[in-house]
Design a protein around this motif. Structure first.
Motif, PDB file in Angstrom:
ATOM      1  N   GLU A 568      -8.973   9.773  -0.905  1.00 27.06           N
ATOM      2  CA  GLU A 568      -8.732   8.263  -0.220  1.00 27.06           C
ATOM      3  C   GLU A 568      -7.259   7.947  -0.316  1.00 27.06           C
ATOM      4  O   GLU A 568      -6.720   7.895  -1.343  1.00 27.06           O
ATOM      5  CB  GLU A 568      -9.667   7.203  -1.091  1.00 27.06           C
ATOM      6  CG  GLU A 568     -11.292   7.513  -1.121  1.00 27.06           C
ATOM      7  CD  GLU A 568     -11.967   6.616  -1.709  1.00 27.06           C
ATOM      8  OE1 GLU A 568     -12.338   5.561  -1.156  1.00 27.06           O
ATOM      9  OE2 GLU A 568     -11.962   6.716  -3.011  1.00 27.06           O
ATOM     10  N   SER A 570      -4.026   4.833   1.093  1.00 30.12           N
ATOM     11  CA  SER A 570      -4.041   3.704   1.133  1.00 30.12           C
ATOM     12  C   SER A 570      -4.754   2.746  -0.016  1.00 30.12           C
ATOM     13  O   SER A 570      -5.189   1.654   0.439  1.00 30.12           O
ATOM     14  CB  SER A 570      -4.232   3.051   2.735  1.00 30.12           C
ATOM     15  OG  SER A 570      -3.549   3.874   3.386  1.00 30.12           O
ATOM     16  N   MET A 571      -5.033   3.254  -1.274  1.00 34.75           N
ATOM     17  CA  MET A 571      -5.564   2.560  -2.164  1.00 34.75           C
ATOM     18  C   MET A 571      -4.710   2.292  -3.096  1.00 34.75           C
ATOM     19  O   MET A 571      -3.882   3.023  -3.845  1.00 34.75           O
ATOM     20  CB  MET A 571      -6.862   3.198  -2.617  1.00 34.75           C
ATOM     21  CG  MET A 571      -7.820   3.712  -1.404  1.00 34.75           C
ATOM     22  SD  MET A 571      -8.679   2.339  -0.983  1.00 34.75           S
ATOM     23  CE  MET A 571      -9.730   2.005  -2.248  1.00 34.75           C
ATOM     24  N   ASN A 589      -7.729  -1.928  -0.919  1.00 32.07           N
ATOM     25  CA  ASN A 589      -7.408  -1.314   0.129  1.00 32.07           C
ATOM     26  C   ASN A 589      -6.224  -1.854   0.790  1.00 32.07           C
ATOM     27  O   ASN A 589      -6.201  -2.869   1.222  1.00 32.07           O
ATOM     28  CB  ASN A 589      -8.597  -1.052   1.300  1.00 32.07           C
ATOM     29  CG  ASN A 589      -8.195  -0.186   2.473  1.00 32.07           C
ATOM     30  OD1 ASN A 589      -7.286  -0.490   3.267  1.00 32.07           O
ATOM     31  ND2 ASN A 589      -8.899   0.797   2.373  1.00 32.07           N
ATOM     32  N   GLU A 590      -4.988  -0.998   0.925  1.00 31.37           N
ATOM     33  CA  GLU A 590      -4.057  -1.581   1.278  1.00 31.37           C
ATOM     34  C   GLU A 590      -3.806  -2.012   2.606  1.00 31.37           C
ATOM     35  O   GLU A 590      -3.001  -2.839   3.105  1.00 31.37           O
ATOM     36  CB  GLU A 590      -2.615  -0.607   1.339  1.00 31.37           C
ATOM     37  CG  GLU A 590      -2.324  -0.286  -0.264  1.00 31.37           C
ATOM     38  CD  GLU A 590      -1.359  -1.577  -0.707  1.00 31.37           C
ATOM     39  OE1 GLU A 590      -0.228  -1.412  -0.483  1.00 31.37           O
ATOM     40  OE2 GLU A 590      -1.787  -2.321  -1.537  1.00 31.37           O
TER      41      GLU A 590
END
Length: 675
Positions: A568, A570-571, A589-590
């Motif tokens: 995953e 952008s975390m 989550n970014e």
């Protein structure tokens, strides 16, 4: 009794093609080395190849994917052979190489559908059929016969410029580029005289080479970088490749074939078949190329994971190939031919296939920091005017390189490491498909043995020990320790070192959070899965391995696809708290700023390292320079200011900051080569 002298080595025998005699079988195949300026091979570019000539190479083929016309744009620092402005550069280049006894050739090509519609002059890519290339993403315009005639003429004029520049020859690039796009039924769906049958699909190649012959003299050598099997991603069979090659030979179109295996339009094929690297078998396509060679009557060149002298020697001695494309090995050691001639082949710096030379900093080798910097640091190490007593603490890549360079200069060197064996973080990294990384350490240990320097392991050195040694120069290559302080709950997590070094046993459900985009988190996930853990891999970047060269990222993606692990992106790891006998990790989550709680058994964090500064802090006051490295002198390769009293103290590698192997070795090389 068999003659074992180096001069009888198959790799050192000459090869004659037409009027050109190449002094040995060492070849560097064409590649876009990243050193061009304005589309031309200027000083740095020429010096990079000149070092190989100085090192004994027979043939240097340069200018990977050099463009013949403006709708084949510069997208990865290629040369521009579509203008007469390049001729003076070629003339100076060929004079320099010929003066050192090496032959010189250029690769010329049209990218076709591999072009970029938004690069250069914003012209649409062209190709035999409007079929998108997945790797370079363009949808080409289908060529009409006006386009074909124009591109054919452009090839001829590019070849003329090469000959007027004093080059010995050229090769066209068929595989994956315009000529190959016409030849392959995967990319050629035409129904006119350029499509359908093999003879029709080969028509464009014959026209190009007929024009090249018309525009150059009979003595000029003309070859083709040619695919002998498109592999599982292609449709051109080995039988058709042989049939086409025989037609090219019968027509007098080519003087040699430079054999490739695989397709160029997928990341997998490019990194595993065309340019296989670390974690792949040595010389994987020599057998296939040998079968092709037995079907044609022309010399055959080849380069694909011929990563050492033994592999290349076997391929030449057994008649599978005529020229050994030791391209990446000569990036690691441009003097390998000269070392073989001197009977010092055991001192050749090994190519590890790590792929660093294919990344954004190409052509820089992972563990030869001089390559690509021939105009600055260079490959020769000058002796010191005044020998000094040097102490190196830490026997990872930076420390071993520092000790090697200092000893080469004639200094008296002592090197210590608290660990039971030298290697530092490389010993952790050299696992799974990256085992060959240990060559970074092994080569330097062998060199130090020749230089009479013994690495003293299991030696914890403090400031009092160093004072007793009374050194003039102290280099701290003590590395770093894992950074895990991401925020609340940092005391509850493990580092990737704990998993990769087997200091903690993976168990149950595990979350691995990657904050660097480098190898450690990915290797930890691989290790943990192999030991039975259920792994979730999350990272701060959009994709995994964003700090890596494309062959490395592709290999990790393949490994995780096989193990059904879906990373995953952008975390951000926000916090970790205890939840009974388990842990609750909160991820943000970014992109959306949504938060997610995961209840798991273990959390592993990768944030790089922070320097181990205790010894440095203890030594600063006693040093004459307060441990300050003059970064301008370092950049300019000038000696550091000598202190009037006390020893000179510096830190290198991860003892300064968390970086890669190349940076650590470059620290050591440029500091010690003038110390």
């Amino acid at each position: 009794m068999t003659d074992q002298s180096p001069v009888r080595d198959p790799l050192l025998q000459p090869l004659t093609i037409k009027d050109l005699t190449i002094r040995n079988r060492f070849m560097s195949t064409s590649h876009a080395c990243g050193l061009e300026r304005g589309g031309f091979p200027q000083d740095a570019y020429q010096a990079y190849h000149e070092e190989k000539a100085r090192g004994g190479i027979g043939l240097s083929m340069f200018g990977g994917s050099s463009n013949v016309d403006i709708d084949s744009p510069n997208i990865f620092q290629q040369l521009n052979v579509g203008t007469d402005e390049i001729i003076p550069h070629f003339q100076r280049f060929s004079e320099r190489m010929h003066a050192l006894g090496a032959a010189l050739m250029c690769q010329i090509t049209h990218l076709g559908r591999r072009g970029d519609p938004y690069a250069g002059d914003y012209l649409p890519p062209i190709g035999p059929s409007p079929i998108r290339e997945t790797l370079h993403r363009a949808i080409p315009r289908e060529m009409d016969e006006h386009d074909i005639d124009r591109v054919v003429r452009a090839y001829g004029q590019a070849a003329r410029r090469c000959e007027e520049g004093g080059l010995d020859g050229i090769e066209t690039l068929a595989a994956g580029h315009m000529i190959g796009q016409f030849l392959s039924p995967k990319t050629n769906k035409r129904t006119d005289r350029f499509g359908g049958s093999l003879e029709n699909r080969l028509r464009f190649a014959l026209m190009v080479h007929e024009e090249i012959r018309r525009c150059t003299s009979d003595r000029f050598v003309v070859g083709m970088r040619y695919v002998v099997d498109e592999g599982i991603d292609g449709e051109l069979s080995p039988d058709e490749c042989v049939r086409a090659a025989r037609i090219l030979e019968a027509e007098g179109s080519v003087d040699f074939f430079n054999a490739l295996f695989g397709s160029m339009d997928t990341a997998r094929s490019l990194s595993e078949e065309v340019f296989p690297g670390i974690g792949t078998p040595a010389a994987p396509w020599v057998g296939a190329v040998g079968r092709f060679k037995r079907e044609v009557g022309l010399p055959v060149f080849h380069a694909a994971r011929l990563s050492d002298l033994a592999s290349a020697r076997f391929a030449v001695a057994e008649g599978h190939i005529d020229m050994a494309g030791l391209t990446r090995p000569q990036i690691a050691d441009p003097h390998m031919a000269a070392k073989l001639m001197r009977g010092e082949d055991h001192r050749v710096r090994p190519c590890l296939g790590a792929g660093h030379c294919q990344g954004p900093q190409r052509p820089k080798c992972l563990h030869n920091a001089a390559t690509g910097r021939e105009l600055t640091v260079g490959h020769s190490i000058a002796g010191a005017e005044t020998p000094r007593r040097a102490v190196v603490v830490g026997a990872g890549p930076a420390g071993l390189e520092a000790a090697r360079v200092l000893a080469e200069r004639g200094h008296s060197v002592r090197i210590f490491d608290a660990a039971p064996q030298p290697g530092g973080q490389v010993l952790l990294a050299a696992q799974a498909w990256r085992r060959d990384l240990v060559g970074v350490i092994d080569w330097r240990l062998a060199e130090l043995e020749i230089l009479g320097v013994h690495v003293e392991c299991n030696r914890y050195i403090d400031s009092a020990d160093i004072a007793e040694l009374d050194p003039d120069l102290v280099l701290l290559a003590t590395g770093g320790v894992p950074q895990t302080d991401f925020g609340p709950g940092g005391d509850l997590v493990l580092s990737t070192w704990d998993i990769v070094g087997r200091q903690a046993k993976p168990a149950g459900e595990m979350l691995i959070w990657d904050n660097t985009g480098r190898h450690p988190a990915l290797l930890a996930a691989h290790v943990a899965q192999a030991e039975g853990a259920q792994v979730q891999l999350a990272g701060i970047d959009v994709n995994i391995g964003q700090d890596l060269a494309y062959p490395e990222t592709t290999r990790w993606l393949k490994e995780f696809a096989k193990s059904r692990l879906r990373p995953e992106g952008s975390m951000r790891l926000s916090s970790v708290v205890r939840d009974g006998n388990r842990l609750c990790a909160t991820l943000t989550n970014e992109l959306t700023h949504e938060t997610f709680d995961r209840v798991i058994d273990q959390v592993v964090v990768e944030m790089g390292t922070i320097p181990m500064n205790d010894l440095f802090d203890d030594l600063r006051q006693a040093s004459g320079n307060d441990g300050v490295t003059d970064i301008h002198a370092l950049r300019d390769l000038k000696p550091q200011p000598r202190p009037r009293k006390g020893f000179e103290l510096h830190r290198i590698g991860d003892a300064l900051s968390s970086r890669n192997i190349h940076a650590a070795i470059y620290d050591a090389l440029r500091l010690c080569s003038v110390s």
